[in-house]
Design a protein around this motif. Sequence first.
Motif, short mmCIF file in Angstrom:
data_model
loop_
_atom_site.label_atom_id
_atom_site.label_comp_id
_atom_site.label_asym_id
_atom_site.label_seq_id
_atom_site.Cartn_x
_atom_site.Cartn_y
_atom_site.Cartn_z
N GLY A 34 4.13 5.48 -11.11
CA GLY A 34 5.57 4.78 -10.15
C GLY A 34 5.11 3.09 -10.12
O GLY A 34 6.39 2.35 -9.72
N VAL A 35 4.08 2.63 -10.91
CA VAL A 35 4.15 1.38 -10.64
C VAL A 35 4.47 0.85 -12.16
O VAL A 35 3.49 1.30 -13.26
N SER A 36 4.94 -0.15 -12.67
CA SER A 36 4.84 -0.71 -13.15
C SER A 36 5.13 -1.85 -14.00
O SER A 36 5.12 -2.49 -12.73
N GLY A 37 5.37 -2.85 -14.74
CA GLY A 37 5.62 -4.26 -14.83
C GLY A 37 3.98 -4.62 -14.13
O GLY A 37 4.33 -6.18 -13.74
N VAL A 38 3.03 -4.28 -14.68
CA VAL A 38 1.50 -4.60 -13.87
C VAL A 38 1.48 -6.26 -14.75
O VAL A 38 1.15 -6.42 -15.61
N SER A 39 0.60 -7.29 -14.19
CA SER A 39 1.41 -8.51 -14.71
C SER A 39 -0.47 -9.05 -13.51
O SER A 39 -0.35 -9.26 -11.98
N ALA B 50 9.91 3.41 -4.78
CA ALA B 50 9.16 3.81 -3.23
C ALA B 50 10.51 4.31 -2.61
O ALA B 50 11.60 4.02 -3.38
N ALA B 51 10.75 5.37 -1.51
CA ALA B 51 11.93 5.39 -1.09
C ALA B 51 12.39 4.40 -0.37
O ALA B 51 13.31 3.98 -0.68
N ASP B 52 12.01 3.36 0.09
CA ASP B 52 12.02 2.57 1.28
C ASP B 52 11.03 1.52 1.63
O ASP B 52 9.76 2.04 0.75
N GLU B 53 11.52 0.76 1.98
CA GLU B 53 10.11 -0.70 1.96
C GLU B 53 8.73 -0.84 2.36
O GLU B 53 7.84 -0.88 2.12
N ALA B 54 9.02 -0.27 3.69
CA ALA B 54 8.51 0.98 4.53
C ALA B 54 7.10 1.54 3.03
O ALA B 54 5.85 1.09 3.74
N ALA B 56 7.13 1.62 -0.02
CA ALA B 56 5.98 0.48 -0.96
C ALA B 56 5.41 -0.46 -0.24
O ALA B 56 4.40 -0.27 -0.65
N ALA B 57 5.06 -0.88 1.06
CA ALA B 57 4.38 -1.15 1.82
C ALA B 57 3.15 -0.59 2.14
O ALA B 57 1.75 -1.09 1.37
N ALA B 58 3.21 0.38 2.53
CA ALA B 58 2.45 1.18 2.31
C ALA B 58 1.41 1.57 1.46
O ALA B 58 0.46 1.97 1.28
N ARG B 59 2.44 2.31 0.28
CA ARG B 59 1.29 2.26 -0.97
C ARG B 59 0.71 1.47 -1.83
O ARG B 59 -0.69 1.47 -2.01
N ALA B 60 1.87 0.27 -1.68
CA ALA B 60 0.99 -1.13 -1.84
C ALA B 60 0.13 -1.34 -1.53
O ALA B 60 -1.24 -1.66 -2.35
N GLY B 61 -0.17 -1.37 -0.27
CA GLY B 61 -1.49 -2.08 0.85
C GLY B 61 -2.81 -1.02 0.28
O GLY B 61 -3.50 -1.45 0.07
N ASP B 62 -2.30 0.30 0.48
CA ASP B 62 -3.63 0.99 -0.08
C ASP B 62 -4.00 0.77 -1.15
O ASP B 62 -4.82 1.04 -1.82
#
Lengths: 85, 85
Positions: A34-39, B50-54, B56-62
């Motif tokens: 679910g990650v796209s548009g990476v720059s 992601a389902a919600d912002e929390a 998204a933030a957790a997965r992005a941080g990981d």
Amino acid sequence: MEFDVLVDVRLRGGISDPAGATIERALPALGYDGVSGVSVGKTVRFTMEAADEAEAAARAGDLCASFLTNPVIEDAEVTVRPADG
Amino acid sequence: MEFDVLVDVRLRGGISDPAGATIERALPALGYDGVSGVSVGKTVRFTMEAADEAEAAARAGDLCASFLTNPVIEDAEVTVRPADG
């Protein structure tokens, strides 16, 4: 007076971004779907002496267009703010 | 839901920054005096489902700690906001 300058450099739209494409291709295999548009871009931060904020912004913009970026393929956003203290 | 993620990666304090040092050394000869503390970093921007912002933030941080940065020498700041539209 001293100013903190942040130059945020990104590839222009339509310019190929091999680093971003490689990250995007690798992520599903690493468990991140679910990650796209990476720059991928770069930042240059520095402190600049100037009489006032307008002069700092003008000089930083100049510097950025002349040496820090390649305006043919890159866009830059310059942010200037008074240095703390 | 889609979220725009910006990962801003900087070298930790005390880690040598040869790109920044080279820029700083070159600038006076190019007519730009009064510039100091040059540091060069990178940014990674992407869109994440992601389902919600929390979440998204957790997965992005990981993701950021696992693959996008080297936590031994780099600090990252992750900014998540709902994608436009």
